[in-house]
Design an enzyme around this catalytic site. Structure first.
Site, PDB file in Angstrom:
ATOM      1  N   GLY A   7      21.573  54.392 -41.735  1.00  0.00           N
ATOM      2  CA  GLY A   7      21.210  55.463 -40.806  1.00  0.00           C
ATOM      3  C   GLY A   7      19.960  55.114 -40.035  1.00  0.00           C
ATOM      4  CG  ASP A  20      14.553  69.772 -37.918  1.00  0.00           C
ATOM      5  OD1 ASP A  20      15.137  70.460 -37.054  1.00  0.00           O
ATOM      6  OD2 ASP A  20      14.539  68.532 -37.908  1.00  0.00           O
ATOM      7  CG  MET A  55      10.437  60.462 -38.105  1.00  0.00           C
ATOM      8  SD  MET A  55      10.191  61.629 -39.450  1.00  0.00           S
ATOM      9  CE  MET A  55       8.907  60.801 -40.382  1.00  0.00           C
ATOM     10  N   GLY A  56      12.660  56.214 -38.092  1.00  0.00           N
ATOM     11  CA  GLY A  56      12.854  54.908 -38.696  1.00  0.00           C
ATOM     12  C   GLY A  56      14.283  54.674 -39.112  1.00  0.00           C
TER      13      GLY A  56
END
Length: 747
Positions: free
Chosen positions: A18, A141, A22-23
Site C-alpha cells: 500500500g 478521519d 504519508m509513505g
C-alpha cells in the site's frame, strides 16, 4: 531504507502492499519472532521538499504510533513496535488479511453491500469506537479506506494518524496551514468543516457517512467539487437511504439519518448508545437475505428517481460524481472496466462527424495488465497529493515518470497519458517554468482535440490552462483571445451559469485588467461575482476570488474607498468560510492594509500590519516571504507616521532577510532596499541614501533593462537625491536622460 530490506536487523521487508500520502506499507517478516507483520514507513523528506510539511508529517506519524499502541481491542489494528531507522520513521503492525470497505465497494462496482453485512459492520465499528472514545481518543478521519473487513468477517479500524487525545472529549479542530480541515471531505462532520469543537460525536457522523455509502453505493453528499461536498455536509439534509435502496430497514435508516444530524446534540449520545439502538431494532437485519440487485446510483448530473425531491440545477448536467470510498476527490473509476484504462477508449465517436476514429498508429500495443495500470493510477494520485501540499517539484517528477510509462503502455493520445501530461504542465507553471508549461499544454490541447474533440471539457480545461501560462509570460493579448474562445465553447456546451463557464469568465476579467481595460475588467468581474454568489453561494471560495478581482479593478481605477470596503468584506467572508489563518484570508487582510494606507488611515494600517506580522510569523515563520511582505507594510506605515528611525530599522532587516531568502536581485528585495533609501533621506542622510538608490537603479537596469518603468523610477529617485545634495547639474542631466528613455519607450 528499502535498499537494505532489513530494519533494525529484525524486520525484513518483502513487498509493498500500500502507498499513501504519508509513505508506504510493506508486507514483512519479524525475524526475531518468526511472524508476518505489516511495516508502515514514513518516506524521508529531502532538503528540496517543502520543509514546513516535514515536521507536520513526522509528528502525525509519531502520534499515530503513540495512539495506536495504546489501544488493545479486537476492533482496532494492533501495533507491535515503533522506531526510527536511518532517518526514516516506521511502525510495525499486525498484518491484516482482507479488504477495506473502499476496496469492497470498488470490487462490487460501487454497488452497495448486502444489508446484513452493513449491519454487522456497523455493530463492530460501534464496539470499537465505544472502546476508543472511552479512552478519550477521537479518530477524526473515519472513512471506508480506514475500516478493514478481514477474511473471517472481523472488522478493524485502522490509521489513527490524525486522531487526538481529548481533554474531557472537547477538542478544537482547526484548519491546517494549507487551509484544509483535518479529515476527508466526503466523511467530515459539519463541526470539523467549520473548525468548531470536535468530540467523539464527530466520529459518529463520519460513521453515518460510511454506513450510508456501503448501504446505498453513494456517499450522502456525492459531488466532484470538494466545496460542494463540504457545503452539503454543513447545510443540506441527506436524502433518506430508501430513496436509493428500498429494502433498507426503516429502523436502520433512522439510525443512520440520526448519525448524520447537523449538530452533535442531534446524534446518538455515544457509540454505546448507538450499539444499543442497533441491537434493539425490531426489524434488525441479522441474517443473510437475497435482494434484487439495485440499479447503479445516480450521480449529481441525473434528475434523480421519481419523487426523490428537488432536481439539481441545470448546470450540473454532465458533471461526474465525486470519487467514492477512497478519501479522494480525484476522477472516479468508471463502473465498466472496459471504459477505463484499456484500449477500449479508442472506440469513442467524434461528436462533430459521427466517425469512429482509429487512435492507434504503428504496431498494435499489447493491452497492459490491470495491475500495472492500477499502480500507475496510484502514482498519479500520489502526484496530485504532493501538489495539494504545495510540493510542486516532487509532484512534477512523479507526473513526468507516470506520463512516460503511460505513453509507452497506452499511447501518446490515450486520455490517461494526456491527463498525466496535463499535470506535468500544471506543475511546470507552478514552479516558474512557464515556457515549458506552455509547450506541454500545447501538446495536451492537440492530443485532446484529436481524441475528444474541441468542445470536450478536458480539451477546454487544457486550453484554459494554456491561456493562464500565456498570461504568466506577459502575452496577455494572446491569453485574452484564448479565454474568449474557450468561453464561447463553454457557454454553448454548458450554459452561462456552469461553474466552469464562470471560471473562464473570471480569467477573462483578469486578462482585461492586464491589458489596461480596467472598466471592462471591473464590469466583467462584478457580473461573475454576482453569478457565482447566486450559483455557488456568497461565501464560496470561487465567489470570493472574483470579489477580490473586483477590488483589484477598483484599486487600479483609483476608487480606493470602494476597493477597501470590498477587500474588507472578502477578508471577513474568508475568515468565516476558510478560517482566520487561511492564506487567502491573510492575503485579503494585507490588501485591507494597503487600502487604509492609501486613504491616509495610517494608524489603522499600522495596527493591522502588526497583527498580520504576528500571525504570519506564528503560521509560517519569521523568514517566510509573506511574513516579510507584512513586515514591509509595517515599515512603510511607520514612516508615514514620521517614525523614521523605526522605519529604517525595519526596512534594513526586511531587506537583508529578503536578500537571503529570495536573492539580491528579486523585485521584493529591491523594493525593500529602496525603502531603506527613503528612510535615510527622511533622516537627512542623503549621501547614504544616494548610494542605495544608485545600487537599486543599477540592479533594475541589469535585470529589467534601462528603459523599464521600474528602472526609470529608480533613476528618478537618484536624481531627486542629487538635488537634495545640491548637485543640480547632475540631477538635471539624469532627469533629461530618464525623459528621453520614456519618450523612446512611448510611456
Amino acid at each position: 531504507m528499502a535498499e537494505s530490506r532489513l530494519i533494525q536487523g529484525r524486520y525484513r521487508l518483502l513487498d509493498v502492499i500500500g502507498r499513501g500520502g504519508m509513505g508506504e506499507v510493506w508486507r514483512a517478516v519479524d525475524e526475531s519472532l518468526g511472524r508476518r507483520v505489516a511495516v508502515k514507513c514514513l518516506k524521508p523528506v529531502g532538503a528540496q521538499h517543502d520543509t514546513p510539511f516535514a515536521p507536520v508529517l513526522q509528528e502525525r506519524f509519531r502520534r499515530e504510533a503513540r495512539v495506536a499502541a495504546s489501544l488493545q481491542h479486537r476492533g482496532v489494528t494492533v501495533v507491535h513496535d515503533f522506531g526510527e531507522y536511518e532517518g526514516v520513521l516506521y511502525l510495525v503492525m499486525e498484518l491484516l488479511e482482507g479488504r477495506n470497505l473502499s476496496q469492497l465497494l470498488e470490487e462490487n462496482r460501487q454497488r452497495p453491500l448486502p444489508v446484513h453485512e452493513v449491519v454487522d459492520i456497523a455493530e463492530q465499528v460501534a464496539d470499537a469506537l465505544a472502546y476508543t472514545h472511552e479512552r478519550g481518543i477521537v479518530h477524526r478521519d473515519l472513512k471506508p479506506a480506514n475500516i478493514m473487513r478481514l477474511t473471517d468477517g472481523e472488522v478493524k479500524i485502522c490509521d489513527f494518524g490524525i486522531a487526538r487525545l481529548g481533554e474531557g472529549m472537547g477538542i478544537t479542530s482547526r484548519l491546517t496551514g494549507t487551509g484544509i480541515a483535518m479529515g476527508t471531505p466526503h466523511y467530515m462532520s459539519p463541526e470539523q468543516i467549520g473548525g468548531g469543537q470536535v468530540d467523539h460525536r464527530s466520529d459518529l457522523y463520519s460513521l453515518g457517512c460510511v454506513l450510508y455509502e456501503i448501504a446505498t453505493g453513494v456517499p450522502p453528499f456525492d459531488h466532484e467539487d470538494a466545496w460542494s461536498v463540504l457545503v452539503g455536509h454543513r447545510d443540506t439534509p441527506p436524502q433518506p437511504l430508501r430513496t436509493h435502496r428500498e429494502e433498507i430497514p426503516d429502523h436502520f435508516q433512522r439510525i443512520v439519518l440520526d448519525l448524520l444530524a447537523k449538530t452533535p446534540e442531534g446524534r446518538p449520545a455515544d457509540a454505546k448508545d448507538l450499539r444499543r439502538r442497533m441491537s434493539a431494532g425490531p426489524d434488525r437485519a441479522g441474517r443473510p437475505e437475497t435482494y434484487p440487485t439495485p440499479s447503479p446510483a445516480l450521480g449529481p448530473a441525473s434528475d434523480g428517481p421519481t419523487g426523490s425531491g428537488p432536481r439539481l440545477p441545470s448546470w450540473t448536467r454532465g458533471m461526474t460524481s465525486g470519487h467514492r470510498a477512497t478519501g479522494s476527490l480525484a476522477r472516479p473509476a468508471p463502473a465498466d472496466p472496459s471504459a477505463g484504462l484499456t484500449g477500449e477508449w479508442t472506440t469513442r465517436v467524434d461528436s462533430r462527424s459521427g466517425v469512429v476514429p482509429s487512435m492507434r498508429t504503428g504496431p498494435e500495443r499489447p493491452t497492459p495488465s490491470p495491475e500495472a495500470l492500477a499502480v500507475l493510477a496510484s502514482r498519479h494520485s500520489a502526484g496530485l497529493s504532493l501538489g495539494r501540499l504545495g510540493r510542486w517539484e516532487e509532484a512534477g517528477e512523479v507526473h513526468r515518470a507516470v506520463a512516460a510509462e503511460r505513453e509507452h503502455a497506452l499511447g501518446p493520445d490515450h486520455p490517461d497519458t494526456l491527463a498525466s501530461r496535463y499535470e506535468v504542465g500544471f506543475t511546470l507553471s507552478r514552479t516558474g517554468r512557464a515556457a515549458d508549461a506552455l509547450r506541454e499544454f500545447g501538446r495536451v490541447v492537440q492530443g485532446r482535440e484529436r481524441t475528444l474533440g474541441g468542445d470536450h471539457a478536458d480539451t477546454l480545461a487544457a486550453r484554459q490552462e494554456r491561456a493562464y501560462v500565456l498570461g504568466q509570460l506577459g502575452r496577455h493579448f494572446e491569453a485574452h483571445e484564448v479565454y474568449e474562445s474557450v468561453l464561447a465553447s463553454r457557454e454553448r456546451t454548458l450554459g452561462a451559469d456552469h461553474p466552469d463557464t464562470l471560471r473562464c469568465r473570471h480569467n477573462l476579467a483578469f486578462s482585461l485588467s492586464r491589458l489596461g481595460r480596467l472598466e471592462d475588467s471591473y464590469t466583467t468581474a462584478q457580473e461573475v461575482a454576482s453569478a457565482r454568489a447566486r450559483v455557488l453561494g456568497a461565501d464560496h471560495p470561487d465567489t470570493l476570488v472574483t470579489r477580490y478581482e473586483v477590488a483589484y479593478a477598483l484599486r487600479q481605477l483609483g476608487r480606493w474607498p470602494q476597493a477597501l470596503e470590498t477587500y474588507r468584506e472578502v477578508a471577513a467572508a474568508r475568515a468565516r468560510a476558510l478560517g482566520a489563518d487561511h492564506p487567502d484570508t491573510l492575503a485579503a487582510r494585507y490588501e485591507v492594509g494597503i487600502g487604509l494606507g492609501r486613504l491616509g488611515r495610517t494608524a489603522e494600517a499600522l495596527e493591522l500590519y502588526q497583527g498580520l506580522v504576528a500571525d504570519r510569523t506564528r503560521l509560517s515563520g519569521p523568514d517566510d516571504p509573506e511574513t516579510l511582505r507584512a513586515r514591509h507594510g509595517r515599515g512603510v506605515n511607520l514612516g508615514r507616521l514620521g517614525r523614521w528611525e523605526e522605519a529604517h530599522t525595519e526596512a534594513r532587516e526586511v531587506s537583508a532577510l529578503r536578500e537571503r531568502v529570495l536573492g539580491a536581485d528579486h523585485p521584493d528585495t529591491l523594493v525593500s532596499r529602496r525603502e531603506v533609501a527613503v528612510a535615510l533621506g527622511w533622516l537627512g542622510r542623503w549621501v547614504d541614501a544616494l548610494t542605495v538608490y544608485e545600487g537599486v537603479a543599477q540592479t533594475r537596469e541589469r535585470v529589467l533593462g534601462i528603459d523599464h518603468p521600474e528602472a526609470l523610477a529608480s533613476r528618478n529617485d537618484e536624481a531627486h537625491c542629487l538635488e537634495q545634495l545640491g548637485r543640480h547639474t547632475e540631477a538635471v542631466e539624469l532627469y533629461r536622460r530618464v525623459a528621453a528613455l520614456r519618450d523612446r519607450r512611448g510611456t
